[in-house]
Design a protein around this motif. Sequence first.
Motif, PDB file in Angstrom:
ATOM      1  N   GLY A  95     -41.853   8.923  -3.430  1.00 41.01           N
ATOM      2  CA  GLY A  95     -42.897   9.541  -2.621  1.00 41.01           C
ATOM      3  C   GLY A  95     -42.385  10.755  -1.885  1.00 41.01           C
ATOM      4  N   GLU A  96     -43.245  11.292  -1.051  1.00 39.92           N
ATOM      5  CA  GLU A  96     -42.932  12.494  -0.283  1.00 39.92           C
ATOM      6  C   GLU A  96     -42.271  12.121   1.046  1.00 39.92           C
ATOM      7  OE1 GLU A  96     -43.522  15.561  -1.638  1.00 39.92           O
ATOM      8  OE2 GLU A  96     -44.119  14.412  -3.399  1.00 39.92           O
ATOM      9  N   LEU A  97     -41.934  13.131   1.834  1.00 36.12           N
ATOM     10  CA  LEU A  97     -41.385  12.900   3.167  1.00 36.12           C
ATOM     11  C   LEU A  97     -42.421  12.202   4.043  1.00 36.12           C
ATOM     12  CD1 LEU A  97     -39.631  16.320   3.854  1.00 36.12           C
ATOM     13  CD2 LEU A  97     -38.518  14.109   3.477  1.00 36.12           C
ATOM     14  N   ASN A  98     -41.964  11.261   4.841  1.00 39.18           N
ATOM     15  CA  ASN A  98     -42.821  10.526   5.777  1.00 39.18           C
ATOM     16  C   ASN A  98     -42.381  10.849   7.189  1.00 39.18           C
ATOM     17  OD1 ASN A  98     -44.370   8.638   3.971  1.00 39.18           O
ATOM     18  ND2 ASN A  98     -42.282   8.180   3.329  1.00 39.18           N
ATOM     19  N   GLU A  99     -43.326  11.236   8.023  1.00 37.71           N
ATOM     20  CA  GLU A  99     -43.008  11.531   9.418  1.00 37.71           C
ATOM     21  C   GLU A  99     -43.436  10.354  10.294  1.00 37.71           C
ATOM     22  OE1 GLU A  99     -44.088  15.392  10.868  1.00 37.71           O
ATOM     23  OE2 GLU A  99     -43.798  16.293   8.889  1.00 37.71           O
ATOM     24  N   MET A 100     -42.473   9.853  11.095  1.00 36.96           N
ATOM     25  CA  MET A 100     -42.725   8.744  12.005  1.00 36.96           C
ATOM     26  C   MET A 100     -42.278   9.168  13.401  1.00 36.96           C
ATOM     27  SD  MET A 100     -43.937   6.483   9.932  1.00 36.96           S
ATOM     28  CE  MET A 100     -43.786   4.827  10.539  1.00 36.96           C
ATOM     29  N   GLN A 101     -42.543   8.329  14.383  1.00 40.28           N
ATOM     30  CA  GLN A 101     -42.130   8.624  15.758  1.00 40.28           C
ATOM     31  C   GLN A 101     -40.615   8.768  15.875  1.00 40.28           C
ATOM     32  OE1 GLN A 101     -43.694   5.180  17.695  1.00 40.28           O
ATOM     33  NE2 GLN A 101     -45.742   6.041  17.953  1.00 40.28           N
ATOM     34  N   TRP A 102     -39.869   7.994  15.102  1.00 44.26           N
ATOM     35  CA  TRP A 102     -38.413   7.971  15.194  1.00 44.26           C
ATOM     36  C   TRP A 102     -37.732   8.981  14.268  1.00 44.26           C
ATOM     37  CZ3 TRP A 102     -36.791   6.734  10.372  1.00 44.26           C
ATOM     38  CH2 TRP A 102     -37.637   5.961   9.583  1.00 44.26           C
ATOM     39  N   GLY A 103     -38.512   9.720  13.465  1.00 47.44           N
ATOM     40  CA  GLY A 103     -37.922  10.724  12.582  1.00 47.44           C
ATOM     41  C   GLY A 103     -38.650  10.820  11.263  1.00 47.44           C
ATOM     42  N   THR A 104     -38.181  11.721  10.433  1.00 44.42           N
ATOM     43  CA  THR A 104     -38.755  11.938   9.106  1.00 44.42           C
ATOM     44  C   THR A 104     -37.819  11.322   8.080  1.00 44.42           C
ATOM     45  OG1 THR A 104     -39.759  13.976   9.897  1.00 44.42           O
ATOM     46  CG2 THR A 104     -39.595  13.721   7.519  1.00 44.42           C
ATOM     47  N   PHE A 105     -38.393  10.685   7.046  1.00 52.53           N
ATOM     48  CA  PHE A 105     -37.557  10.013   6.056  1.00 52.53           C
ATOM     49  C   PHE A 105     -38.206  10.041   4.677  1.00 52.53           C
ATOM     50  CE2 PHE A 105     -40.553   6.815   7.251  1.00 52.53           C
ATOM     51  CZ  PHE A 105     -40.758   6.061   6.112  1.00 52.53           C
ATOM     52  N   ALA A 106     -37.383   9.737   3.680  1.00 51.74           N
ATOM     53  CA  ALA A 106     -37.846   9.547   2.302  1.00 51.74           C
ATOM     54  C   ALA A 106     -36.891   8.578   1.628  1.00 51.74           C
ATOM     55  CB  ALA A 106     -37.872  10.871   1.548  1.00 51.74           C
ATOM     56  N   THR A 107     -37.402   7.805   0.695  1.00 53.48           N
ATOM     57  CA  THR A 107     -36.588   6.859  -0.056  1.00 53.48           C
ATOM     58  C   THR A 107     -36.305   7.443  -1.436  1.00 53.48           C
ATOM     59  OG1 THR A 107     -37.637   5.024   1.110  1.00 53.48           O
ATOM     60  CG2 THR A 107     -36.465   4.491  -0.920  1.00 53.48           C
ATOM     61  N   PHE A 108     -35.041   7.345  -1.869  1.00 60.63           N
ATOM     62  CA  PHE A 108     -34.682   7.832  -3.201  1.00 60.63           C
ATOM     63  C   PHE A 108     -33.889   6.778  -3.942  1.00 60.63           C
ATOM     64  CE2 PHE A 108     -31.054   9.132  -0.618  1.00 60.63           C
ATOM     65  CZ  PHE A 108     -29.954   8.979  -1.454  1.00 60.63           C
ATOM     66  N   LYS A 109     -33.822   6.952  -5.274  1.00 62.82           N
ATOM     67  CA  LYS A 109     -33.096   6.018  -6.136  1.00 62.82           C
ATOM     68  C   LYS A 109     -31.960   6.726  -6.853  1.00 62.82           C
ATOM     69  CE  LYS A 109     -36.789   2.813  -7.279  1.00 62.82           C
ATOM     70  NZ  LYS A 109     -37.478   2.122  -8.359  1.00 62.82           N
ATOM     71  N   ASP A 110     -30.884   5.968  -7.103  1.00 60.42           N
ATOM     72  CA  ASP A 110     -29.838   6.490  -7.971  1.00 60.42           C
ATOM     73  C   ASP A 110     -30.171   6.109  -9.408  1.00 60.42           C
ATOM     74  OD1 ASP A 110     -29.040   3.825  -8.359  1.00 60.42           O
ATOM     75  OD2 ASP A 110     -27.172   4.031  -7.236  1.00 60.42           O
ATOM     76  N   ASP A 111     -29.304   6.454 -10.336  1.00 62.31           N
ATOM     77  CA  ASP A 111     -29.585   6.209 -11.753  1.00 62.31           C
ATOM     78  C   ASP A 111     -29.524   4.733 -12.132  1.00 62.31           C
ATOM     79  OD1 ASP A 111     -30.024   8.913 -12.189  1.00 62.31           O
ATOM     80  OD2 ASP A 111     -27.939   9.293 -12.788  1.00 62.31           O
ATOM     81  N   ASP A 112     -29.017   3.869 -11.236  1.00 58.27           N
ATOM     82  CA  ASP A 112     -28.984   2.432 -11.486  1.00 58.27           C
ATOM     83  C   ASP A 112     -30.132   1.704 -10.813  1.00 58.27           C
ATOM     84  OD1 ASP A 112     -26.338   1.341 -12.929  1.00 58.27           O
ATOM     85  OD2 ASP A 112     -25.883   3.197 -11.857  1.00 58.27           O
ATOM     86  N   GLY A 113     -31.058   2.457 -10.187  1.00 61.90           N
ATOM     87  CA  GLY A 113     -32.222   1.849  -9.558  1.00 61.90           C
ATOM     88  C   GLY A 113     -32.014   1.379  -8.131  1.00 61.90           C
ATOM     89  N   ASN A 114     -30.840   1.644  -7.544  1.00 60.92           N
ATOM     90  CA  ASN A 114     -30.603   1.302  -6.146  1.00 60.92           C
ATOM     91  C   ASN A 114     -31.399   2.260  -5.262  1.00 60.92           C
ATOM     92  OD1 ASN A 114     -28.518  -0.753  -6.575  1.00 60.92           O
ATOM     93  ND2 ASN A 114     -27.270   0.961  -7.295  1.00 60.92           N
ATOM     94  N   SER A 115     -32.030   1.741  -4.217  1.00 58.69           N
ATOM     95  CA  SER A 115     -32.818   2.564  -3.292  1.00 58.69           C
ATOM     96  C   SER A 115     -32.019   2.872  -2.040  1.00 58.69           C
ATOM     97  CB  SER A 115     -34.102   1.837  -2.877  1.00 58.69           C
ATOM     98  OG  SER A 115     -34.974   1.744  -3.971  1.00 58.69           O
ATOM     99  N   PHE A 116     -32.199   4.096  -1.525  1.00 57.53           N
ATOM    100  CA  PHE A 116     -31.517   4.573  -0.324  1.00 57.53           C
ATOM    101  C   PHE A 116     -32.532   5.320   0.526  1.00 57.53           C
ATOM    102  CE2 PHE A 116     -28.597   4.499  -3.860  1.00 57.53           C
ATOM    103  CZ  PHE A 116     -27.545   3.761  -3.378  1.00 57.53           C
ATOM    104  N   LEU A 117     -32.269   5.401   1.817  1.00 60.20           N
ATOM    105  CA  LEU A 117     -33.130   6.131   2.723  1.00 60.20           C
ATOM    106  C   LEU A 117     -32.438   7.409   3.179  1.00 60.20           C
ATOM    107  CD1 LEU A 117     -35.926   5.438   4.121  1.00 60.20           C
ATOM    108  CD2 LEU A 117     -34.556   5.067   6.167  1.00 60.20           C
ATOM    109  N   LEU A 118     -33.176   8.514   3.123  1.00 65.32           N
ATOM    110  CA  LEU A 118     -32.715   9.794   3.652  1.00 65.32           C
ATOM    111  C   LEU A 118     -33.514  10.043   4.924  1.00 65.32           C
ATOM    112  CD1 LEU A 118     -31.032  12.388   3.194  1.00 65.32           C
ATOM    113  CD2 LEU A 118     -33.032  13.320   2.032  1.00 65.32           C
ATOM    114  N   LYS A 119     -32.821  10.234   6.043  1.00 69.36           N
ATOM    115  CA  LYS A 119     -33.478  10.359   7.354  1.00 69.36           C
ATOM    116  C   LYS A 119     -33.059  11.633   8.049  1.00 69.36           C
ATOM    117  CE  LYS A 119     -33.644   7.930  11.791  1.00 69.36           C
ATOM    118  NZ  LYS A 119     -32.962   8.885  12.634  1.00 69.36           N
ATOM    119  N   GLY A 120     -34.019  12.286   8.687  1.00 71.85           N
ATOM    120  CA  GLY A 120     -33.734  13.501   9.440  1.00 71.85           C
ATOM    121  C   GLY A 120     -34.083  13.332  10.890  1.00 71.85           C
TER     122      GLY A 120
END
Length: 120
Positions: A95-120
């Motif tokens: 999905g796209e960037l999500n803006e919340m009260q605590w910051g902006t984030f997006a979830t991404f996957k590596d090539d093995d399907g593991n999910s990670f969170l990117l937070k700003g």
Amino acid sequence: MITKIATTAVYVDDQQKAKAFWTEKAGFDVFAEREMAPGSYWLEVGPKGAETALVIYPKSMMKNWAELKPSIVFVTDDIKGTYQTMKDNGVEFEGELNEMQWGTFATFKDDDGNSFLLKG
């Protein structure tokens, strides 16, 4: 006293493919790569200058890898720029960037399907 987290393990099928993902798409550096067994390495990657690293560990050497899913948040000082650069490099975001009260984030996957969170 504990002063930092040294490493977090991510379990993968193909270490070299995972190394390419983290270095070429996510822009990480290789901190260590030492052979543990034929074709298997202790492989650490992380953001340039970071004190913490991901250990890209072969599933074949960890019988219970399926129960050991990573839960990792990566922080950036430029969420929009980092998100776009990673996306341009071929990283799959859930999905796209999500803006919340605590910051902006997006979830991404590596090539093995593991999910990670990117937070700003």
